[in-house]
Design an enzyme around this catalytic site. Structure first.
Site: not given
Ligand code: UD1
Length: 423
Positions: A22-23, A118, A123, A309, A401
């Site tokens: 999915k991701n 979610c 985030r 995850d 999802r």
């Molecule tokens: C992706 C995955 C999700 C997984 C996560 C961590 C997808 C669609 N989703 O989510 O399933 O749980 O990686 O492996 O691929 N953060 C910030 N600022 C930002 C971006 C992130 O502070 O601009 C923080 C987030 O709040 C979180 C952490 O960084 O605490 C990790 O987030 P991130 O690695 O960005 O996860 P996603 O890409 O949203």
């Protein structure tokens, strides 16, 4: 709203095919916006998040055709007439922010609503925006929307060092850098297999990328990207989830398409808990080797560490382990919402901040429980598989999802599980 009813039963046996990730698919789909030529994805998973991304791309003017029962997606972005990703679609799924980098890189401007997704923490998307600014983008936040513009219509190569490795920010900035003028160096980036998969696809489209899968990625921008056909990498989270089914229930299940390199840190913990994992010609074979699972401590980390995850699902296993396990969540600040539901099933869990202490009990008991997010919902199903009596999991739309045919896949290895409508 549908519910899933699971009745605890004995050992499982058989094979479960693992879908495309999915991701990975959710970041490969927006890559279509980088090119005027078609991008075809094979091994796509059949999930509601993929439908949401399809709607989003179509709202921008992309053509998306789903073939072979949804396993092949043919996308074409020769006519992007709308550069605004609307709140009504974006709020459903955080990955929607991934259209920002590609649209901005190709056409020099984009407006994207701030995302939802979610409810597992704040985030923010600040790292996505800072990374794009490092490539010369001018960004303003107005009324819940990100307004981004590239001066003179094109991003410029630049250097960006992330304060910590965000998966989504790495993907967004990587896609944008492929069409920026000059060289971009992205440091301290995420190393997840989904990023390697994205880079492989972009390279097939003509991008010049080195270092994906390490913490520094270098991109030599090109003037245009072409079309490509790309198979989506195996879903390591779906894989890990189904590996836990025989670990919890006993028995022996082969996960077709499973790859050890995608789940190494997870497999190390399974081994410590008393579960054997062996490579076969077709995937991975999982078998519990002990009468009772042993407690293990788990800390979630960016890849190659233990994935956040799989934390909820691992907790379901450890609820009935011999001894006390400590699970520490280091990626998201609010990711123990499954704990109160598992407690309803008789688990002994104490959550203090980012740490959950699980004291193993002999057996869980079936109960009515509620899914709170995607991974939490499947952890309740896993817990129900080994619980005494019937577990009814409501709000299973979260599950749709991220898991295709969850009932059919578990049923095929002998689980007693059914989906009922409207309760
Ligand atoms: C992706 C995955 C999700 C997984 C996560 C961590 C997808 C669609 N989703 O989510 O399933 O749980 O990686 O492996 O691929 N953060 C910030 N600022 C930002 C971006 C992130 O502070 O601009 C923080 C987030 O709040 C979180 C952490 O960084 O605490 C990790 O987030 P991130 O690695 O960005 O996860 P996603 O890409 O949203």
């Amino acid at each position: 709203m549908d519910s899933i009813i699971v009745t605890g039963n004995g050992p499982l046996s058989g094979q479960i095919p693992i879908a495309g990730a999915k991701n990975a698919c959710l970041t490969l789909m927006p890559a279509t916006l980088l090119s005027e030529e078609p991008l075809t994805l094979t091994n796509a998973p059949r999930l509601s998040d993929i439908k949401t991304m399809t709607q989003l791309l179509q709202s921008l003017g992309a053509e998306v055709t789903s073939m072979q029962d949804g396993q092949v997606l043919v996308m074409s972005s020769h006519d992007i007439h709308n550069h605004t990703a609307d709140y009504d679609i974006v709020r459903k799924m955080r990955a929607s922010i991934l259209v920002l980098g590609p649209m901005l890189a190709r056409d020099g401007h984009a407006i994207v609503s701030l995302p939802g997704g979610c409810a597992i923490g704040a985030r923010p998307v600040d790292l996505h925006l800072k990374g794009l600014e490092a490539l010369g983008a001018e960004i303003e936040l107005k009324e819940g929307y990100v307004h981004a513009r590239a001066p003179k219509g094109r991003l410029q190569g630049g250097t960006y060092e992330m304060p910590f490795a965000s998966v989504g920010a790495t993907e967004n900035v990587l896609m944008a850098a492929t069409l920026a003028k000059g060289t971009s160096v992205l440091k301290n980036v995420a190393r997840e297999p989904e990023i390697v998969d994205l880079a492989d696809c972009l390279i097939r489209m003509g991008a010049q990328i080195e270092g994906a899968g390490t913490s520094t990625i270098t991109v030599q921008g090109v003037d245009r990207l072409g079309g490509a056909t790309h198979p989506v990498v195996t879903d390591r989270i779906e894989l890990g989830t189904y590996m836990l089914a025989p670990a919890i229930c006993g028995g022996e299940v082969e996960l077709l398409g499973g790859r050890l390199d995608l789940v190494r840190a997870f497999v190390e913990k399974l081994d410590m808990a008393g579960v054997d994992v062996r490579e076969t010609d077709n995937g991975l074979l999982v078998k519990r080797r002990v009468d009772r699972i042993q407690a293990v401590d788990v800390v979630t980390e960016p890849f190659p560490g233990f994935p956040t995850d799989l934390q909820a699902q691992m907790m379901a296993l450890l609820c009935t382990a011999e001894g006390t396990s400590v699970l520490e969540e280091k990626i998201f600040e609010n990711r123990f919402m499954h704990a109160p539901e598992l407690i309803r099933m008789g688990a002994q869990i104490d959550v203090q901040g980012g740490q959950a202490t699980v004291v193993g009990v002999d057996r869980l008991k079936g109960a009515r429980v509620m899914a709170t997010d995607l991974r939490a919902s499947v952890s309740l199903i896993l817990a129900g598989l080994a619980a005494e009596g019937e577990t009814i999991v409501s709000r299973v739309y979260h599950l749709d999802r991220g898991y295709e045919h969850v009932v059919g896949k578990l049923e095929s290895v002998g689980a007693k599980i059914e989906r009922v409508q409207g309760s």
